[in-house]
Design an enzyme around this catalytic site. Structure first.
Site, PDB file in Angstrom:
ATOM      1  N   ASN A 120      52.824  42.076  35.443  1.00 42.95           N
ATOM      2  CA  ASN A 120      53.013  42.885  34.233  1.00 42.95           C
ATOM      3  C   ASN A 120      52.644  44.360  34.407  1.00 42.95           C
ATOM      4  O   ASN A 120      53.274  45.227  33.804  1.00 42.95           O
ATOM      5  CB  ASN A 120      52.313  42.247  33.024  1.00 42.95           C
ATOM      6  CG  ASN A 120      50.817  42.152  33.178  1.00 42.95           C
ATOM      7  OD1 ASN A 120      50.290  42.227  34.280  1.00 42.95           O
ATOM      8  ND2 ASN A 120      50.129  41.984  32.076  1.00 42.95           N
ATOM      9  N   LYS A 143      47.980  40.674  47.494  1.00 45.36           N
ATOM     10  CA  LYS A 143      49.144  39.806  47.268  1.00 45.36           C
ATOM     11  C   LYS A 143      49.698  40.096  45.881  1.00 45.36           C
ATOM     12  O   LYS A 143      49.135  39.669  44.872  1.00 45.36           O
ATOM     13  CB  LYS A 143      48.692  38.344  47.373  1.00 45.36           C
ATOM     14  CG  LYS A 143      49.707  37.380  47.894  1.00 45.36           C
ATOM     15  CD  LYS A 143      50.896  37.140  46.997  1.00 45.36           C
ATOM     16  CE  LYS A 143      50.571  36.346  45.759  1.00 45.36           C
ATOM     17  NZ  LYS A 143      51.709  36.269  44.811  1.00 45.36           N
ATOM     18  N   GLU A 219      40.069  38.599  36.375  1.00 48.18           N
ATOM     19  CA  GLU A 219      40.590  39.256  35.171  1.00 48.18           C
ATOM     20  C   GLU A 219      41.696  38.351  34.648  1.00 48.18           C
ATOM     21  O   GLU A 219      42.802  38.329  35.198  1.00 48.18           O
ATOM     22  CB  GLU A 219      41.155  40.642  35.523  1.00 48.18           C
ATOM     23  CG  GLU A 219      40.117  41.632  36.024  1.00 48.18           C
ATOM     24  CD  GLU A 219      39.180  42.127  34.926  1.00 48.18           C
ATOM     25  OE1 GLU A 219      39.472  41.901  33.741  1.00 48.18           O
ATOM     26  OE2 GLU A 219      38.145  42.717  35.262  1.00 48.18           O
ATOM     27  N   ARG A 247      52.766  47.977  23.619  1.00 48.25           N
ATOM     28  CA  ARG A 247      52.635  48.522  24.963  1.00 48.25           C
ATOM     29  C   ARG A 247      53.106  47.461  25.958  1.00 48.25           C
ATOM     30  O   ARG A 247      52.782  46.284  25.825  1.00 48.25           O
ATOM     31  CB  ARG A 247      51.146  48.867  25.200  1.00 48.25           C
ATOM     32  CG  ARG A 247      50.849  49.390  26.562  1.00 48.25           C
ATOM     33  CD  ARG A 247      49.418  49.943  26.567  1.00 48.25           C
ATOM     34  NE  ARG A 247      49.010  50.295  27.910  1.00 48.25           N
ATOM     35  CZ  ARG A 247      47.982  49.746  28.551  1.00 48.25           C
ATOM     36  NH1 ARG A 247      47.244  48.828  27.959  1.00 48.25           N
ATOM     37  NH2 ARG A 247      47.691  50.115  29.765  1.00 48.25           N
ATOM     38  N   CYS A 253      47.654  41.678  28.936  1.00 49.48           N
ATOM     39  CA  CYS A 253      46.523  40.799  28.616  1.00 49.48           C
ATOM     40  C   CYS A 253      45.750  41.341  27.423  1.00 49.48           C
ATOM     41  O   CYS A 253      45.097  40.600  26.706  1.00 49.48           O
ATOM     42  CB  CYS A 253      45.612  40.668  29.822  1.00 49.48           C
ATOM     43  SG  CYS A 253      45.113  42.273  30.448  1.00 49.48           S
ATOM     44  N   GLU A 427      36.292  45.699  35.981  1.00 46.35           N
ATOM     45  CA  GLU A 427      37.032  46.665  36.796  1.00 46.35           C
ATOM     46  C   GLU A 427      37.009  48.004  36.080  1.00 46.35           C
ATOM     47  O   GLU A 427      37.255  48.074  34.872  1.00 46.35           O
ATOM     48  CB  GLU A 427      38.481  46.204  36.991  1.00 46.35           C
ATOM     49  CG  GLU A 427      38.551  44.969  37.868  1.00 46.35           C
ATOM     50  CD  GLU A 427      39.969  44.573  38.257  1.00 46.35           C
ATOM     51  OE1 GLU A 427      40.916  44.825  37.489  1.00 46.35           O
ATOM     52  OE2 GLU A 427      40.123  43.985  39.350  1.00 46.35           O
TER      53      GLU A 427
HETATM   54  P1  NAP Z   1      49.851  34.177  37.257  1.00 47.27           P
HETATM   55  O1  NAP Z   1      50.980  33.243  37.184  1.00 47.27           O
HETATM   56  O2  NAP Z   1      48.479  33.625  37.137  1.00 47.27           O
HETATM   57  O3  NAP Z   1      50.025  34.967  38.631  1.00 47.27           O
HETATM   58  C1  NAP Z   1      49.171  36.019  39.002  1.00 47.27           C
HETATM   59  C2  NAP Z   1      49.202  36.183  40.506  1.00 47.27           C
HETATM   60  O4  NAP Z   1      48.664  35.012  41.108  1.00 47.27           O
HETATM   61  C3  NAP Z   1      50.592  36.367  41.087  1.00 47.27           C
HETATM   62  O5  NAP Z   1      50.527  37.212  42.204  1.00 47.27           O
HETATM   63  C4  NAP Z   1      50.937  34.942  41.526  1.00 47.27           C
HETATM   64  O6  NAP Z   1      51.904  34.884  42.534  1.00 47.27           O
HETATM   65  C5  NAP Z   1      49.602  34.493  42.038  1.00 47.27           C
HETATM   66  N1  NAP Z   1      49.438  33.045  42.104  1.00 47.27           N
HETATM   67  C6  NAP Z   1      49.956  32.100  41.291  1.00 47.27           C
HETATM   68  N2  NAP Z   1      49.543  30.879  41.691  1.00 47.27           N
HETATM   69  C7  NAP Z   1      48.755  31.074  42.774  1.00 47.27           C
HETATM   70  C8  NAP Z   1      48.029  30.190  43.640  1.00 47.27           C
HETATM   71  N3  NAP Z   1      48.017  28.861  43.466  1.00 47.27           N
HETATM   72  N4  NAP Z   1      47.328  30.738  44.670  1.00 47.27           N
HETATM   73  C9  NAP Z   1      47.314  32.065  44.858  1.00 47.27           C
HETATM   74  N5  NAP Z   1      47.983  32.940  44.088  1.00 47.27           N
HETATM   75  C10 NAP Z   1      48.690  32.443  43.043  1.00 47.27           C
HETATM   76  O7  NAP Z   1      49.941  35.326  36.145  1.00 47.27           O
HETATM   77  P2  NAP Z   1      51.196  36.238  35.796  1.00 47.27           P
HETATM   78  O8  NAP Z   1      52.158  35.407  35.036  1.00 47.27           O
HETATM   79  O9  NAP Z   1      51.674  36.964  36.999  1.00 47.27           O
HETATM   80  O10 NAP Z   1      50.505  37.329  34.847  1.00 47.27           O
HETATM   81  C11 NAP Z   1      50.295  37.123  33.502  1.00 47.27           C
HETATM   82  C12 NAP Z   1      48.855  36.712  33.237  1.00 47.27           C
HETATM   83  O11 NAP Z   1      47.979  37.690  33.772  1.00 47.27           O
HETATM   84  C13 NAP Z   1      48.546  36.672  31.759  1.00 47.27           C
HETATM   85  O12 NAP Z   1      47.790  35.524  31.462  1.00 47.27           O
HETATM   86  C14 NAP Z   1      47.712  37.925  31.523  1.00 47.27           C
HETATM   87  O13 NAP Z   1      46.835  37.845  30.438  1.00 47.27           O
HETATM   88  C15 NAP Z   1      46.986  38.042  32.814  1.00 47.27           C
HETATM   89  N6  NAP Z   1      46.517  39.413  33.020  1.00 47.27           N
HETATM   90  C16 NAP Z   1      45.190  39.664  32.891  1.00 47.27           C
HETATM   91  C17 NAP Z   1      44.726  40.962  33.034  1.00 47.27           C
HETATM   92  C18 NAP Z   1      43.261  41.269  32.880  1.00 47.27           C
HETATM   93  O14 NAP Z   1      42.868  42.326  33.305  1.00 47.27           O
HETATM   94  N7  NAP Z   1      42.458  40.401  32.299  1.00 47.27           N
HETATM   95  C19 NAP Z   1      45.605  41.992  33.325  1.00 47.27           C
HETATM   96  C20 NAP Z   1      46.961  41.699  33.451  1.00 47.27           C
HETATM   97  C21 NAP Z   1      47.403  40.386  33.301  1.00 47.27           C
HETATM   98  P3  NAP Z   1      53.429  34.480  42.199  1.00 47.27           P
HETATM   99  O15 NAP Z   1      53.992  35.601  41.443  1.00 47.27           O
HETATM  100  O16 NAP Z   1      54.022  34.306  43.526  1.00 47.27           O
HETATM  101  O17 NAP Z   1      53.358  33.214  41.398  1.00 47.27           O
END
Ligand code: NAP
Length: 447
Positions: A120, A143, A219, A247, A253, A427
């Site tokens: 995102n 990654k 995070e 935004r 998140c 962070e």
């Molecule tokens: P995600 O599915 O958890 O993926 C995040 C990252 O982890 C991606 O690079 C993904 O790779 C990787 N990943 C997934 N499964 C993995 C595994 N088993 N082992 C190692 N890496 C793995 O999240 P997303 O859909 O990309 O992002 C949305 C989420 O991020 C939302 O829940 C949002 O709230 C959260 N977020 C939190 C913050 C914060 O600061 N708290 C900021 C931004 C976003 P792939 O793309 O290859 O699956």
């Protein structure tokens, strides 16, 4: 790919250790500041190529160009901030209480890091980790998400051209992140895992980190409440709500996920928000004047549609939007729902789309209870003109961050992060570099 990859990876890990050894031996305690000075030069490069980077980001992620530019500025701010902070990553010197010796503490890099980022904010979620990690003197494997690897690869190129030594920042892309990253996380040479993404994946990675007792920062997901009290300035609250909700097309998140508004204000607030959201221009992020780009993929589009349909089926009223946009692309209309029932799924789940569900409340106690009724605790937004109420609610709200009369909290100088199942660690700010430093204590005998 199953076999050759770990071999190449092993080579990379060895290379990272070598860089770390050179940094340690060559720069001794000054290594954090040297890392920081290099980071400063990268900032200039990143700024010089921001047009190219913004276009790339919009093409791969979908957000409007203006938002990609804003993300680059935000992302670069972490490089600048940590370039400056690096020189302050110091230890301390103290006297033993019986004056029989001296106590010295020194800050050292935690060691090779694994940094995993989401789609995102494909650049800023990386620099928020890379800035402090480099400034601390760590080497790292980054990654990015498989949906948005290009922004991170371009950043790596910029860093390389800016003179960051080879092997300090190493980007791995993967179409199968689990099988590729697990051996890296479990590798005994890895010392730190910093992850930004969903709570579900975060839990799995904490499990994998347990084996080597890794230092972890998480995070994770959010479910931000947005509270508007009866004494609030409604127009100001609507402005804040627009930013907090829209935004990044709602795919943040920190996105306001649930709006709780004092009953005397609820109709005015809902109507004004619907008027503003309903007028937003939808289209491809590269088009002039577009404010709402497409959602990331068909799955996310379907999920947003399901959440809205569920709320409407349970009695919510649609004030604007409520439908996907016909035609190609994963566009969903900015949507305001009111009279949303307490059992609607979108009050419990992260929507990650342009949908604002609104509920009325009758007392401060009811608002706080509703806000805290979630396993998440990243951020809350609070609108009130009453200082005592503001402080009271800030103290009782179970989140890592609060936006008080403002709809954005992100800032390189501030500790970003959540409590409960929204994460571990921070962070940004001085807290952010601590995540990449170990403290070593030396007991010194003195007669
Ligand atoms: P995600 O599915 O958890 O993926 C995040 C990252 O982890 C991606 O690079 C993904 O790779 C990787 N990943 C997934 N499964 C993995 C595994 N088993 N082992 C190692 N890496 C793995 O999240 P997303 O859909 O990309 O992002 C949305 C989420 O991020 C939302 O829940 C949002 O709230 C959260 N977020 C939190 C913050 C914060 O600061 N708290 C900021 C931004 C976003 P792939 O793309 O290859 O699956």
């Amino acid at each position: 790919m199953a076999e050759p990859f770990p071999l190449r990876l092993q080579h990379r890990v060895v290379a990272r250790r070598e860089v770390l050894r050179v940094l340690r031996e060559g720069l001794e305690l000054r290594e954090p500041s040297r890392g920081g000075i290099r980071v400063a030069s990268q900032l200039r490069m990143a700024t010089a190529r921001s047009d190219e980077l913004a276009l790339l980001m919009t093409l791969e992620m979908g957000k409007p160009l203006a938002e990609s530019e804003a993300e680059i500025a935000y992302g670069a701010s972490f490089l600048r901030w940590y370039a400056e902070e690096a020189v302050r990553a110091d230890g301390r010197f103290a006297m033993h209480e019986a004056a029989t010796g001296r106590l010295l503490t020194m800050k050292q890099p935690v060691g090779p890091c694994v940094l995993i980022t989401p789609w995102n904010f494909p650049l800023a979620m990386g620099t928020r980790k890379i800035g402090p990690a480099v400034a601390a003197g760590c080497t790292m494997v980054v990654k990015p998400a498989k949906l948005t690897p290009l922004s991170m690869l371009m950043l790596a190129r910029i860093l390389e051209q800016a003179g960051l030594p080879a092997g300090v920042v190493n980007v791995i892309t993967a179409s199968s992140s689990g099988s590729v990253m697990e051996p890296v996380i479990r590798d005994p040479r890895t010392r730190k895992l910093s992850f930004t993404g969903s709570t579900e994946v975060g839990r799995t990675l904490i499990g994998q980190s347990a084996e080597q007792v890794l230092n972890v920062s998480m995070e994770l997901g959010g479910n931000a409440p947005f509270l508007v009290f009866a004494d609030a300035d409604v127009d100001r609250a609507v402005e804040g709500a627009l930013v907090a909700k829209m935004r990044n097309i709602g795919e943040a998140c920190t996105a306001a996920n649930r709006f709780y508004v004092a009953r005397p204000l609820v109709s005015e607030f809902a109507d004004k928000l619907a008027a503003r959201m309903g007028a937003m221009k939808i289209g491809p992020g590269t088009q002039e004047g577009v404010e709402v780009g497409p959602l990331i993929d068909a799955e996310q589009l379907a999920k947003v549609g399901e959440l809205v349909d569920d709320a409407v089926a349970k009695g919510a009223r649609v004030l604007c939007g409520g439908e996907r946009v016909d035609g190609p692309g994963h566009f969903y209309e900015p949507t305001v729902l009111t009279d949303v029932p307490g059992d609607a799924r979108l009050l419990r789940e992260e929507i990650f789309g342009p949908v604002a569900p609104i509920r009325a409340f009758d007392s401060e106690e009811e608002a706080i209870t509703a806000a805290n009724d979630t396993e998440f605790g990243l951020v809350a937004y609070l609108y009130t003109a009453d200082l005592e109420r503001a402080l009271r609610v800030c103290e009782r709200i179970e989140t890592g961050m609060v936006g008080l009369n403002q709809g954005v909290v992100s800032n390189a100088g501030a500790p970003f992060g959540g409590v409960k199942q929204s994460g571990i660690g921070r962070e940004g700010g001085p807290e952010g570099i601590e995540e990449y430093l170990e403290t070593k204590y030396v007991a010194i005998a003195m007669s």
